[in-house]
Design an enzyme around this catalytic site. Sequence first.
Site, mmCIF file in Angstrom:
data_model
loop_
_atom_site.group_PDB
_atom_site.id
_atom_site.type_symbol
_atom_site.label_atom_id
_atom_site.label_comp_id
_atom_site.label_asym_id
_atom_site.label_seq_id
_atom_site.Cartn_x
_atom_site.Cartn_y
_atom_site.Cartn_z
ATOM 1 N N LYS A 1 0.793 -1.285 0.033
ATOM 2 C CA LYS A 1 -0.050 0.123 0.198
ATOM 3 C C LYS A 1 0.694 1.230 0.102
ATOM 4 O O LYS A 1 0.554 2.121 -0.977
ATOM 5 C CB LYS A 1 -0.866 -0.091 0.847
ATOM 6 C CG LYS A 1 -1.928 -1.136 1.308
ATOM 7 C CD LYS A 1 -2.815 -1.034 2.677
ATOM 8 C CE LYS A 1 -1.915 -1.127 3.736
ATOM 9 N NZ LYS A 1 -1.159 -2.245 4.150
ATOM 10 N N ARG B 1 -9.656 0.611 8.715
ATOM 11 C CA ARG B 1 -9.035 -0.824 8.794
ATOM 12 C C ARG B 1 -10.195 -1.340 9.799
ATOM 13 O O ARG B 1 -9.941 -2.635 9.924
ATOM 14 C CB ARG B 1 -7.788 -0.600 9.911
ATOM 15 C CG ARG B 1 -6.398 -1.029 9.203
ATOM 16 C CD ARG B 1 -5.396 -0.876 10.310
ATOM 17 N NE ARG B 1 -4.334 -1.447 10.037
ATOM 18 C CZ ARG B 1 -3.170 -1.190 9.388
ATOM 19 N NH1 ARG B 1 -3.377 0.080 9.017
ATOM 20 N NH2 ARG B 1 -2.212 -1.677 9.244
ATOM 21 N N ARG C 1 -0.194 -9.421 13.016
ATOM 22 C CA ARG C 1 -0.740 -8.473 12.134
ATOM 23 C C ARG C 1 -1.673 -8.896 11.116
ATOM 24 O O ARG C 1 -2.663 -8.450 10.907
ATOM 25 C CB ARG C 1 0.464 -7.411 11.658
ATOM 26 C CG ARG C 1 0.835 -6.714 12.697
ATOM 27 C CD ARG C 1 2.172 -6.159 12.169
ATOM 28 N NE ARG C 1 2.357 -5.143 11.020
ATOM 29 C CZ ARG C 1 2.857 -4.778 10.200
ATOM 30 N NH1 ARG C 1 4.290 -5.213 10.556
ATOM 31 N NH2 ARG C 1 2.902 -3.789 9.247
ATOM 32 N N ARG D 1 12.167 -5.551 4.243
ATOM 33 C CA ARG D 1 11.781 -3.969 4.211
ATOM 34 C C ARG D 1 12.717 -3.091 5.098
ATOM 35 O O ARG D 1 13.106 -3.626 5.988
ATOM 36 C CB ARG D 1 10.313 -3.789 4.933
ATOM 37 C CG ARG D 1 9.888 -2.375 5.023
ATOM 38 C CD ARG D 1 8.575 -2.191 4.849
ATOM 39 N NE ARG D 1 7.788 -2.745 6.131
ATOM 40 C CZ ARG D 1 6.575 -2.684 6.211
ATOM 41 N NH1 ARG D 1 5.831 -1.941 5.390
ATOM 42 N NH2 ARG D 1 6.079 -3.111 7.191
HETATM 43 P P1 AP5 Z 1 4.795 -1.498 2.070
HETATM 44 O O1 AP5 Z 1 4.358 -0.664 0.638
HETATM 45 O O2 AP5 Z 1 5.646 -1.085 2.818
HETATM 46 O O3 AP5 Z 1 3.430 -2.424 2.320
HETATM 47 P P2 AP5 Z 1 2.392 -1.744 3.189
HETATM 48 O O4 AP5 Z 1 1.039 -2.518 2.677
HETATM 49 O O5 AP5 Z 1 2.277 -0.143 3.202
HETATM 50 O O6 AP5 Z 1 2.610 -2.509 4.653
HETATM 51 P P3 AP5 Z 1 2.534 -1.761 6.053
HETATM 52 O O7 AP5 Z 1 3.350 -2.933 6.927
HETATM 53 O O8 AP5 Z 1 3.070 -0.306 6.237
HETATM 54 O O9 AP5 Z 1 1.187 -2.081 6.085
HETATM 55 P P4 AP5 Z 1 0.463 -1.910 7.645
HETATM 56 O O10 AP5 Z 1 -1.035 -1.526 6.822
HETATM 57 O O11 AP5 Z 1 0.586 -3.083 8.296
HETATM 58 O O12 AP5 Z 1 1.321 -0.766 8.222
HETATM 59 P P5 AP5 Z 1 0.881 0.728 8.844
HETATM 60 O O13 AP5 Z 1 1.972 1.455 8.793
HETATM 61 O O14 AP5 Z 1 -0.172 1.429 8.015
HETATM 62 O O15 AP5 Z 1 5.582 -2.889 1.046
HETATM 63 C C1 AP5 Z 1 6.053 -3.814 2.085
HETATM 64 C C2 AP5 Z 1 7.551 -4.220 1.639
HETATM 65 O O16 AP5 Z 1 7.613 -4.897 0.321
HETATM 66 C C3 AP5 Z 1 8.464 -3.143 1.530
HETATM 67 O O17 AP5 Z 1 9.846 -3.354 1.634
HETATM 68 C C4 AP5 Z 1 8.349 -2.662 -0.109
HETATM 69 O O18 AP5 Z 1 9.361 -2.293 -0.759
HETATM 70 C C5 AP5 Z 1 8.037 -4.307 -0.696
HETATM 71 N N1 AP5 Z 1 7.214 -4.347 -1.767
HETATM 72 C C6 AP5 Z 1 5.956 -3.283 -1.913
HETATM 73 N N2 AP5 Z 1 5.403 -4.026 -3.176
HETATM 74 C C7 AP5 Z 1 6.297 -4.944 -3.515
HETATM 75 C C8 AP5 Z 1 6.261 -5.843 -4.720
HETATM 76 N N3 AP5 Z 1 4.976 -5.752 -5.705
HETATM 77 N N4 AP5 Z 1 6.966 -6.962 -4.997
HETATM 78 C C9 AP5 Z 1 8.060 -7.134 -4.282
HETATM 79 N N5 AP5 Z 1 8.314 -6.130 -2.948
HETATM 80 C C10 AP5 Z 1 7.286 -5.021 -2.865
HETATM 81 O O19 AP5 Z 1 0.381 0.303 10.255
HETATM 82 C C11 AP5 Z 1 1.202 -0.152 11.375
HETATM 83 C C12 AP5 Z 1 0.398 -0.052 12.729
HETATM 84 O O20 AP5 Z 1 -0.214 1.119 12.895
HETATM 85 C C13 AP5 Z 1 -0.695 -1.005 12.661
HETATM 86 O O21 AP5 Z 1 -0.232 -2.619 13.001
HETATM 87 C C14 AP5 Z 1 -1.494 -0.591 13.704
HETATM 88 O O22 AP5 Z 1 -1.140 -0.977 14.979
HETATM 89 C C15 AP5 Z 1 -1.388 1.007 13.521
HETATM 90 N N6 AP5 Z 1 -2.455 1.488 12.635
HETATM 91 C C16 AP5 Z 1 -2.304 2.240 11.586
HETATM 92 N N7 AP5 Z 1 -3.416 2.552 10.842
HETATM 93 C C17 AP5 Z 1 -4.370 2.007 11.731
HETATM 94 C C18 AP5 Z 1 -5.732 2.053 11.786
HETATM 95 N N8 AP5 Z 1 -6.441 2.631 10.786
HETATM 96 N N9 AP5 Z 1 -6.385 1.642 12.648
HETATM 97 C C19 AP5 Z 1 -5.913 1.218 13.913
HETATM 98 N N10 AP5 Z 1 -4.482 0.883 13.711
HETATM 99 C C20 AP5 Z 1 -3.741 1.579 12.777
#
Ligand code: AP5
Length: 212
Positions: free
Chosen positions: A13, A88, A167, A123
């Site tokens: 994402k 979410r 997660r 990552r």
């Molecule tokens: P990346 O693009 O970083 O993936 P992502 O989907 O953004 O993953 P996140 O881990 O950031 O998502 P998340 O939703 O769990 O975390 P968030 O920060 O929102 O890609 C991942 C890796 O793969 C990277 O190394 C990238 O380079 C690689 N990659 C990407 N595309 C690729 C491809 N096509 N092929 C190969 N490699 C690829 O949330 C973190 C925490 O915050 C949550 O656990 C929760 O505790 C809290 N939180 C955040 N938002 C909320 C909410 N709305 N409600 C409640 N808690 C929340």
Amino acid sequence: MKLILLGAPGAGKGTQAETLSRELGIPTISTGNMLREAIQNQTPIGLEAKRFMDNGQLVPDDVIIGIVEERVARDDCRNGYILDGVPRTIAQAEALERFGVAIDNVVSIEIEDAVIEARMSGRRVCPRCGATYHIMANPPKTDGVCDSCGSELIIRKDDRPETVHDRLAVFHMLTEPLKDFYAKQGKLRIVQGDQPIHAVYREILTALGKSV
Ligand code: AP5
């Protein structure tokens, strides 16, 4: 355009949001990045969020709803925005509707859990500007250094295998039902996430009816 990027942790994402934001000329609102910034600045929200995030649990809905409502009201959101990682839960999606956010499209980036677990170990993220890299699929120009701001890249604490596992479980239980929620509104577009980054990007543009 008001666009939601939906998908499991590590689905891509944030990676896609970065490019889409430039292409569409609208900001990305990443609740994950906002919360990590709050933790770094040791704000009350950051201190509360940290214990949930470190354990792979969701931060309570009322905290998220508050920060998103404030963020979408800012000037730079006038022409639209990309929501990355929010909503979410069904409660968060209903709150968006309550404060008048009319979503145009929801893109769900689909990928198997096993691929995600392997992906997360590679990552690297920038603690300063939030840019995301992967040591194999999307490496920075200089090893360990952010292309955008020159900061030293780090491994996210919640990318430990056992936390990623938790997660993913939370995603399937609380976030995946949003696909039905938005499918019923005719807004859901499905994109395959297990392909090269540029191929996912092209599929998203096609799903949004944009020329590639
Ligand atoms: P990346 O693009 O970083 O993936 P992502 O989907 O953004 O993953 P996140 O881990 O950031 O998502 P998340 O939703 O769990 O975390 P968030 O920060 O929102 O890609 C991942 C890796 O793969 C990277 O190394 C990238 O380079 C690689 N990659 C990407 N595309 C690729 C491809 N096509 N092929 C190969 N490699 C690829 O949330 C973190 C925490 O915050 C949550 O656990 C929760 O505790 C809290 N939180 C955040 N938002 C909320 C909410 N709305 N409600 C409640 N808690 C929340």
